[in-house]
Design an enzyme around this catalytic site. Structure first.
Site, PDB file in Angstrom:
ATOM      1  NE  ARG A  69      39.715  -1.683  62.777  1.00 60.36           N
ATOM      2  CZ  ARG A  69      39.062  -0.842  61.975  1.00 60.36           C
ATOM      3  NH1 ARG A  69      38.028  -1.250  61.289  1.00 60.36           N
ATOM      4  NH2 ARG A  69      39.451   0.410  61.835  1.00 60.36           N
ATOM      5  CE  LYS A 216      63.020  15.766  53.964  1.00 60.83           C
ATOM      6  NZ  LYS A 216      63.153  14.525  53.220  1.00 60.83           N
ATOM      7  CD  GLU A 250      56.477  15.075  46.877  1.00 63.50           C
ATOM      8  OE1 GLU A 250      56.797  14.035  47.445  1.00 63.50           O
ATOM      9  OE2 GLU A 250      55.406  15.671  47.085  1.00 63.50           O
ATOM     10  CG  HIS A 274      57.074  19.494  54.812  1.00 70.81           C
ATOM     11  ND1 HIS A 274      57.037  19.012  56.091  1.00 70.81           N
ATOM     12  CD2 HIS A 274      56.540  18.510  54.047  1.00 70.81           C
ATOM     13  CE1 HIS A 274      56.514  17.786  56.096  1.00 70.81           C
ATOM     14  NE2 HIS A 274      56.203  17.475  54.857  1.00 70.81           N
TER      15      HIS A 274
HETATM   16  C1  BG6 Z   1      54.804  14.466  53.215  1.00 75.35           C
HETATM   17  C2  BG6 Z   1      53.652  14.781  52.300  1.00 75.35           C
HETATM   18  O1  BG6 Z   1      54.744  15.255  54.363  1.00 75.35           O
HETATM   19  O2  BG6 Z   1      56.033  14.707  52.539  1.00 75.35           O
HETATM   20  C3  BG6 Z   1      53.759  14.004  51.015  1.00 75.35           C
HETATM   21  O3  BG6 Z   1      52.428  14.456  52.944  1.00 75.35           O
HETATM   22  C4  BG6 Z   1      55.122  14.175  50.386  1.00 75.35           C
HETATM   23  O4  BG6 Z   1      52.736  14.395  50.110  1.00 75.35           O
HETATM   24  C5  BG6 Z   1      56.213  13.897  51.406  1.00 75.35           C
HETATM   25  O5  BG6 Z   1      55.218  13.277  49.300  1.00 75.35           O
HETATM   26  C6  BG6 Z   1      57.579  14.184  50.820  1.00 75.35           C
HETATM   27  O6  BG6 Z   1      58.579  13.872  51.734  1.00 75.35           O
HETATM   28  P1  BG6 Z   1      60.081  13.755  51.266  1.00 75.35           P
HETATM   29  O7  BG6 Z   1      60.846  13.549  52.514  1.00 75.35           O
HETATM   30  O8  BG6 Z   1      60.148  12.606  50.307  1.00 75.35           O
HETATM   31  O9  BG6 Z   1      60.406  15.046  50.568  1.00 75.35           O
END
Ligand code: BG6
Length: 520
Positions: A69, A216, A250, A274
């Site tokens: 935009r 990865k 995390e 994932h």
């Molecule tokens: C994303 C999620 O797919 O993966 C996030 O939406 C998460 O919530 C992220 O923090 C983590 O990715 P990575 O590669 O840092 O493990």
């Protein structure tokens, strides 16, 4: 699709064109990013494009088109890209690489409703085909919220951008591809609707769904570990494996992500994609070859055989972080994070128990867990082996002996650990756990490319192996939907303090079966 790529031949005459070790370079093309001013684009996509260019993997005429935009001229947008590259690129900045890349940067201003803006986009791409030789090959990256999909897809269809034109006799047909980011729906039904919507405009073989975990190195190495070696496969089954723990922990909180995360939660955010992909790669049979279809067939087979273990009250857990300490920093709870509904029931921690009903795995529990604001950032797959059936030692000598484990350390500190018992030096026969480590940092000099580099390059090459197909997405929702419904009907997630390892119910979930979570 082949033919759109070329291979670099670095001086070794014995290495043939088909040698898969040679870096593959994308053919001439342009990539349009919708949602180009968003976080993902700034932190991951633009830096990955630069890194690919810096590694010599993009063709000289490559073009990057931003659509948003904001009222930018091409040069303003190029400055935004430059800023993102300088802040987030993995490889060193080289002016000559940037100069070449920036010549192909364009910006189209408009909203998704704006027909004229899409006509302008079509004209821009046509001009690029002419000026930079991109040959009608266009990728459309939808880094936008799913509710904007219908409109953008409709516009791409209306302007003819989704359809490659007929090239005429003897000429190679250009390609059109679409890249979509998760969430791929919020349950099975919405995922089916989304897939139908996308496939109405782009045939399935032109749809690239990003699950960045598959990009990865450590995740791809799981396939090398399992299928290039002889010593792990024989013990990779219920005969020897007691259970498997897949953890994605995390330490970050959700500040700034309320718009996406509130109402979504940990299970939809990362287990559906994932973690179930990690499960599929851990449990699948060896593919006949690494042809994309062969990999898909094996993943689809195990995902079809994957079931939740019940009763869900006892075999799942969910939590929401409250204020606490992350290292030396005092952090707020989810309900105090900006933008979150103060009554939000969104879970920031989720754990589930799965069985994979195949001859290889029947009876082995797979525990999947993920959470925000946990003790530390770590993603790993821990294959926990049964205990030796008989220990010919005095019981006091083996008190410190745990279960043998093979741990694939996805991140950080990428590598593999083998944990087993060893005699403690001295006159007694005391046995204690020790670790044998493989670490990427020590064994290889080259640093791993970012997941997005690999995935963007593969998409431009038309190489679909690392992208889940819609059947995988739908099977993953089929597995998860009953937990989501159960939790929805079941009130609030259990609070856990930031900086800890999640709610008490998660520990109880494993304790019921006489097991405990690893504390990586
Ligand atoms: C994303 C999620 O797919 O993966 C996030 O939406 C998460 O919530 C992220 O923090 C983590 O990715 P990575 O590669 O840092 O493990």
């Amino acid at each position: 699709m082949a033919g759109a790529e070329t291979t670099a031949a670095p001086g070794n005459p014995l290495r043939q064109e088909s040698d898969k070790r040679l870096p593959r370079i994308a053919g001439p093309c342009s990539m349009v990013i919708f949602g180009v001013t968003g976080d993902l684009s700034r932190k991951k996509l633009m830096p990955a494009i630069y890194d690919l260019a810096n590694r010599g993997l993009l063709p000289p005429g490559f073009a990057l088109v931003g659509f948003a935009r904001r009222d930018y001229a091409d040069e303003d947008f190029a400055k935004v890209v430059l800023e993102a590259v300088k802040q987030h690129a993995r490889t060193p900045f080289r002016q000559e690489v940037w100069d070449q890349l920036s010549e192909g940067i364009r910006f189209v201003q408009g909203t998704f409703e704006d027909d004229a803006a899409f006509s302008q986009l079509a004209a821009t791409l046509k001009q690029l085909d002419h000026d930079r030789g991109t040959g009608g090959n266009h990728a459309f990256y939808l880094s936008i919220p799913p509710n904007a999909f219908p409109l953008v897809l409709q516009q791409l269809s209306r302007t003819g951008l989704a359809q490659p034109p007929d090239p005429g006799e003897g000429r190679q047909k250009p390609w059109r591809r679409v890249v979509i980011e998760k969430p791929f729906g919020h349950d099975l039904k919405s995922a089916q609707e989304l897939n139908a919507l996308v496939n109405r405009v782009f045939p399935e073989e032109t749809v690239f769904r990003i699950d960045h975990y598959l990009g990865k190195e450590t995740v791809q190495n799981l396939l090398a570990l399992r299928f290039a070696n002889e010593m792990f496969e024989p013990i990779w089954s219920s005969n020897f494996v007691d259970h498997v723990q897949i953890t994605m922990a995390e330490d970050i909180g959700l500040g700034g992500r309320a718009g996406y995360y509130d109402g979504i939660g940990a299970a939809r955010d990362v287990i559906q994609n994932h973690l179930l992909q990690l499960l599929a790669l851990t449990t699948m049979e060896d593919p006949v070859s690494f042809q994309p279809r062969q990999l898909q067939i094996e993943k689809i087979k195990v995902l079809s055989a994957t079931k939740l273990v019940e009763p869900l009250d006892e075999t799942t857990a969910r939590g929401q972080y409250t204020e606490g300490w992350q290292g030396s920093e005092k952090v707020v709870g989810l309900l105090q994070e900006e933008g979150f509904d103060p009554n939000s029931r969104t879970e920031t921690y989720a754990a589930i128990t799965l069985n994979v009903d195949t001859r290889r795995w029947a009876g082995v529990p797979f525990y999947l867990r993920t959470g925000k604001r946990l003790g530390r950032r770590v993603t790993e797959i821990a294959v926990m082996f049964k205990r030796a059936p008989h220990l010919p030692f005095d019981q006091t000598m083996t008190e410190e002996l745990g279960q043998n484990a093979l741990v694939i350390r996805v991140q950080p500190d990428e590598g593999i650990t083998l944990r087993f018992g060893s005699k403690v030096p001295g006159s007694s026969m005391e046995v204690r756990d020790v670790n044998m480590d493989f670490s990427y940092g020590e064994s290889f000099t080259e640093s791993s490319p970012e997941a997005y580099e690999r995935l963007i390059l593969d998409m431009l090459l038309g190489e679909p192996s690392l992208f889940p197909v819609n059947e995988e997405v739908e099977l993953s929702w089929r597995i998860l939907d009953p937990v989501l419904e159960h939790w929805h009907a079941d009130g609030k997630p259990e609070p856990y303090e930031a900086g800890t390892w999640g709610p008490a119910s998660a520990d109880e979930m494993l304790a019921r079966t006489g097991r405990e979570w690893r504390r990586p």
